[in-house]
Design an enzyme around this catalytic site. Structure first.
Site, short mmCIF file in Angstrom:
data_model
loop_
_atom_site.label_atom_id
_atom_site.label_comp_id
_atom_site.label_asym_id
_atom_site.label_seq_id
_atom_site.Cartn_x
_atom_site.Cartn_y
_atom_site.Cartn_z
N CYS A 44 0.87 -1.14 -0.20
CA CYS A 44 -0.03 -0.03 0.11
C CYS A 44 0.83 1.20 -0.03
O CYS A 44 0.59 2.18 -0.81
CB CYS A 44 -1.00 0.06 1.05
SG CYS A 44 -2.00 1.40 1.18
N CYS A 49 -1.45 1.73 -2.94
CA CYS A 49 -2.51 2.98 -2.86
C CYS A 49 -1.92 4.37 -2.65
O CYS A 49 -2.48 5.21 -3.34
CB CYS A 49 -3.33 2.54 -1.40
SG CYS A 49 -3.42 1.02 -1.01
N LYS A 52 -0.13 5.25 -5.85
CA LYS A 52 -1.16 5.58 -7.12
C LYS A 52 -2.06 6.82 -6.83
O LYS A 52 -2.32 7.59 -7.82
CB LYS A 52 -2.10 4.15 -6.80
CG LYS A 52 -3.10 4.11 -8.03
CD LYS A 52 -4.22 4.52 -7.24
CE LYS A 52 -4.85 4.33 -6.09
NZ LYS A 52 -5.43 3.07 -5.59
N TYR A 179 -9.70 -3.12 -10.47
CA TYR A 179 -9.18 -1.98 -9.77
C TYR A 179 -8.14 -1.37 -10.50
O TYR A 179 -7.90 -0.20 -11.06
CB TYR A 179 -8.96 -2.09 -8.06
CG TYR A 179 -10.07 -2.32 -7.37
CD1 TYR A 179 -10.43 -1.29 -6.31
CD2 TYR A 179 -10.45 -3.55 -6.90
CE1 TYR A 179 -11.29 -1.53 -5.32
CE2 TYR A 179 -11.59 -3.71 -6.00
CZ TYR A 179 -11.84 -2.61 -5.22
OH TYR A 179 -12.66 -2.97 -4.25
N GLU A 183 -7.97 1.94 -12.85
CA GLU A 183 -7.06 2.99 -12.15
C GLU A 183 -5.99 3.59 -12.96
O GLU A 183 -5.83 4.84 -13.50
CB GLU A 183 -6.69 2.94 -10.82
CG GLU A 183 -7.74 2.76 -9.73
CD GLU A 183 -7.35 2.30 -8.22
OE1 GLU A 183 -8.18 2.68 -7.39
OE2 GLU A 183 -6.20 1.99 -8.01
N HIS A 437 -25.84 23.64 0.33
CA HIS A 437 -25.98 24.03 -1.02
C HIS A 437 -25.04 24.95 -1.30
O HIS A 437 -24.86 25.99 -0.55
CB HIS A 437 -27.43 24.64 -1.38
CG HIS A 437 -27.92 24.70 -2.93
ND1 HIS A 437 -27.89 23.99 -3.59
CD2 HIS A 437 -28.06 25.97 -3.21
CE1 HIS A 437 -28.30 24.34 -4.91
NE2 HIS A 437 -28.37 25.75 -4.54
N GLU A 442 -25.10 17.04 -1.86
CA GLU A 442 -26.54 17.37 -1.00
C GLU A 442 -27.47 16.22 -2.00
O GLU A 442 -28.47 16.23 -1.54
CB GLU A 442 -26.80 18.67 -1.52
CG GLU A 442 -27.04 19.09 -2.97
CD GLU A 442 -27.39 20.74 -3.05
OE1 GLU A 442 -28.30 20.95 -2.30
OE2 GLU A 442 -26.73 21.34 -3.85
P1 NDP Z 1 -9.20 -7.19 -9.50
O1 NDP Z 1 -9.52 -8.59 -8.99
O2 NDP Z 1 -9.89 -5.95 -9.26
O3 NDP Z 1 -9.29 -7.74 -11.05
C1 NDP Z 1 -8.81 -8.49 -11.83
C2 NDP Z 1 -9.08 -8.50 -13.17
O4 NDP Z 1 -8.35 -9.37 -13.90
C3 NDP Z 1 -10.60 -8.88 -13.57
O5 NDP Z 1 -11.13 -8.24 -14.48
C4 NDP Z 1 -10.49 -10.31 -13.81
O6 NDP Z 1 -11.32 -10.75 -14.86
C5 NDP Z 1 -9.15 -10.17 -14.56
N1 NDP Z 1 -8.36 -11.74 -14.42
C6 NDP Z 1 -8.37 -12.26 -13.22
N2 NDP Z 1 -7.40 -13.51 -13.59
C7 NDP Z 1 -7.05 -13.67 -14.65
C8 NDP Z 1 -6.50 -14.08 -15.52
N3 NDP Z 1 -5.88 -15.65 -14.99
N4 NDP Z 1 -6.18 -14.00 -16.77
C9 NDP Z 1 -6.89 -12.99 -17.26
N5 NDP Z 1 -7.60 -11.93 -16.73
C10 NDP Z 1 -7.62 -12.17 -15.46
O7 NDP Z 1 -7.55 -7.26 -9.39
P2 NDP Z 1 -6.55 -6.18 -9.58
O8 NDP Z 1 -5.18 -6.62 -10.05
O9 NDP Z 1 -7.14 -5.17 -10.25
O10 NDP Z 1 -6.36 -5.60 -7.97
C11 NDP Z 1 -6.03 -6.70 -6.98
C12 NDP Z 1 -6.71 -6.22 -5.90
O11 NDP Z 1 -5.96 -5.26 -5.18
C13 NDP Z 1 -8.11 -5.80 -5.97
O12 NDP Z 1 -8.98 -6.90 -5.87
C14 NDP Z 1 -8.25 -4.98 -4.56
O13 NDP Z 1 -8.68 -5.83 -3.61
C15 NDP Z 1 -6.87 -4.38 -4.44
N6 NDP Z 1 -6.90 -3.08 -4.93
C16 NDP Z 1 -7.67 -2.12 -4.54
C17 NDP Z 1 -7.55 -0.76 -4.85
C18 NDP Z 1 -8.55 0.20 -4.18
O14 NDP Z 1 -9.23 0.03 -3.20
N7 NDP Z 1 -8.90 1.35 -4.95
C19 NDP Z 1 -6.81 -0.42 -5.94
C20 NDP Z 1 -6.00 -1.23 -6.62
C21 NDP Z 1 -5.93 -2.83 -5.92
P3 NDP Z 1 -12.93 -11.16 -14.61
O15 NDP Z 1 -13.35 -10.15 -13.41
O16 NDP Z 1 -13.72 -10.56 -15.74
O17 NDP Z 1 -12.99 -12.51 -14.15
#
Ligand code: NDP
Length: 448
Positions: A44, A49, A52, A179, A183, A437, A442
């Site tokens: 993080c 986080c 980012k 996510y 982002e 306002h 609001e």
């Molecule tokens: P996410 O779980 O958010 O998204 C992963 C994405 O990758 C999904 O679209 C999924 O597809 C796809 N995917 C998963 N496995 C595969 C694979 N083997 N091959 C191809 N595509 C795949 O993960 P992120 O990597 O974006 O982030 C990881 C974690 O970090 C998040 O889950 C979150 O908990 C945390 N995070 C939080 C943030 C915040 O709070 N703002 C910011 C960044 C990260 P599908 O869903 O279509 O199956």
């Protein structure tokens, strides 16, 4: 405490969960050591986080500077220098790394800046070969980016690398629809990249309310970000400095950078966990009970390595609860209900409680209130981008069970709105609250 051991607690991993657990355990009187193979602060603070969010702030200027003209400002030609932003961000991360280290040191936590493995139920071996013993062991090693196994995957980067780029890629291909993908799509796009997102399914940000997902897709597409759904990479080849990406589901592409944002997997490999008998789940996660205890009584785990909820504030709560339970004499569990979350996309999304779909599947009757509005700032700027707020209520008792927002500042507003949902407030409580306002927030108390 147990003097036959070198320490009362040995924490592996100095990220959000590990640092909180160690500091509070020490404050409760435990003799604590912590090992970290990278930098104190963890994902993080060092490569997630925090940096980012700084990039998100930097990226927002692209639109703000453009919009400034409509507010009467002539700022000449705006130029962006990535290296300046990158280095300023990294300097601040150094500062935070120092603060986290100081916090541990001021609590007399012994820090080992090296990788360690468990070599016995109470024994930890440092990379240097030295062994130490501890009465309790806490696994807080987090998660690492998952990179799909495909030819040429080594030419891609993950979010770990994105903070250290020499330059912003002119053409970026982002793999994943969660996510990190959304982002970084916003960040790279605002800095001038031509961004394409590909996702294996047809769903972005799977856990969020459908209306928000549709709105983000609409706005992102209007900004110029391209999306290909049901698309995967066959292979990546590096030729003449560019990356040739063969796709299954869309035409092949030539880009300058491939960013894998395909989820994060618990970091449990090579720690010696299985060897000492710690039970590991199908996704590689450490299996724990409500007190973050593994199947071995004195070995615990908190944060992403347990794959419960991969969010920093959750890891911190788990670390605190662990310390209070084991060293504070107060059995404490974490309440996972109603966790608010945000996606720092452009514009950001924020959410708490049930989506409309979940509420319809779970509750007898549901009332949904929605405001689809154009923020005042956008009206003056001539920016045709609309925000959306949605309130999901249980029809049986008027209780608000979910709030979902996509609009500027949505995460800032959501932090307070989440208190109301957590407290079980009703739509009538929102109605009874006077509006401030003119604000965007609001809209939440004016929903009809
Ligand atoms: P996410 O779980 O958010 O998204 C992963 C994405 O990758 C999904 O679209 C999924 O597809 C796809 N995917 C998963 N496995 C595969 C694979 N083997 N091959 C191809 N595509 C795949 O993960 P992120 O990597 O974006 O982030 C990881 C974690 O970090 C998040 O889950 C979150 O908990 C945390 N995070 C939080 C943030 C915040 O709070 N703002 C910011 C960044 C990260 P599908 O869903 O279509 O199956």
């Amino acid at each position: 405490m147990a003097d036959e051991y070198d320490f009362d607690l040995f924490t592996i991993g100095a990220g959000s969960g590990g640092v909180r657990a160690s500091r509070v355990s020490a404050a409760h009187g435990a003799r604590v050591a912590i090992a970290e193979e990278h930098r104190i602060g963890g994902t993080c603070v060092i490569r997630g986080c925090v940096p980012k969010k700084m990039l998100v702030y930097g990226a927002q200027f692209a639109e703000d500077l453009e919009d400034a003209k409509a507010f009467g400002w002539d700022i000449g030609e705006a130029k962006f220098d990535w290296v300046t932003l990158r280095d300023n961000v990294l300097t601040d991360i150094d500062r935070l790394n120092g603060l986290y280290t100081e916090t541990l040191e001021s609590h007399d936590v012994t820090i080992f800046h090296e990788r360690v493995t468990l070599t016995g139920p109470h024994e930890i071996t440092l990379e240097s070969g030295k062994t130490v013993t501890a009465k309790n062991i806490l696994i807080a090693t987090g998660a690492t980016p998952h990179v799909p196994d495909l030819p040429g995957a080594e030419h891609g980067i993950t979010s770990n690398d994105a903070f250290h780029l020499d330059e912003i890629p002119k053409r970026a291909l982002i793999v994943g629809g969660g996510y990190i993908a959304n982002e970084f799509a916003g960040i790279f796009h605002q800095f001038g990249s031509k961004v394409t997102i590909i996702n294996r399914s047809d769903t972005l940000l799977r856990s969020y309310d459908q209306s928000l997902r549709d709105r983000l897709l609409m706005i992102s597409t209007a900004k110029g970000i391209q999306f290909h759904f049901n698309t995967t990479i066959d292979r990546i080849e590096k030729k003449d400095g560019a990356l040739h990406v063969a796709l299954d589901g869309a035409d092949d592409m030539e880009v300058d950078c491939v960013l894998f944002a395909t989820g994060r997997v618990p970091h449990t490999k090579g720690l010696g966990l299985e060897e000492v008998g710690v039970e590991i789940g199908d996704k590689g996660e450490v299996k724990v009970n409500e007190f973050s205890r593994t199947n071995i009584e004195h070995i615990y785990a908190v944060g992403d390595v347990t794959d419960r909820v991969q969010l920093t504030p959750v890891a911190i709560r788990e670390g605190q609860a662990f310390a209070d339970t084991v060293f504070g004499g107060e059995e404490t569990t974490v309440d996972y209900d109603c966790i608010p979350s945000a996606v720092f996309s452009h514009p950001p999304i924020a959410s708490v409680g049930m989506t409309e779909g979940e509420a319809r599947n779970t509750l007898g009757g549901v009332r949904v209130y929605q405001s689809d509005f154009r923020p005042m700032k956008h009206v003056v700027a001539g920016r045709n981008e609309r925000g959306l707020y949605k309130l999901v209520c249980d029809a049986a008792n008027d209780r608000i069970v979910g709030i979902h927002m996509i609009a500027p500042e949505a995460p800032e507003i959501m932090q307070m709105a989440a208190v109301a949902v957590k407290a079980g407030l009703k739509k009538s409580d929102f109605d009874a609250t006077m509006a401030i306002h003119p604000t965007m927030a609001e809209e939440l108390v004016l929903l009809k």
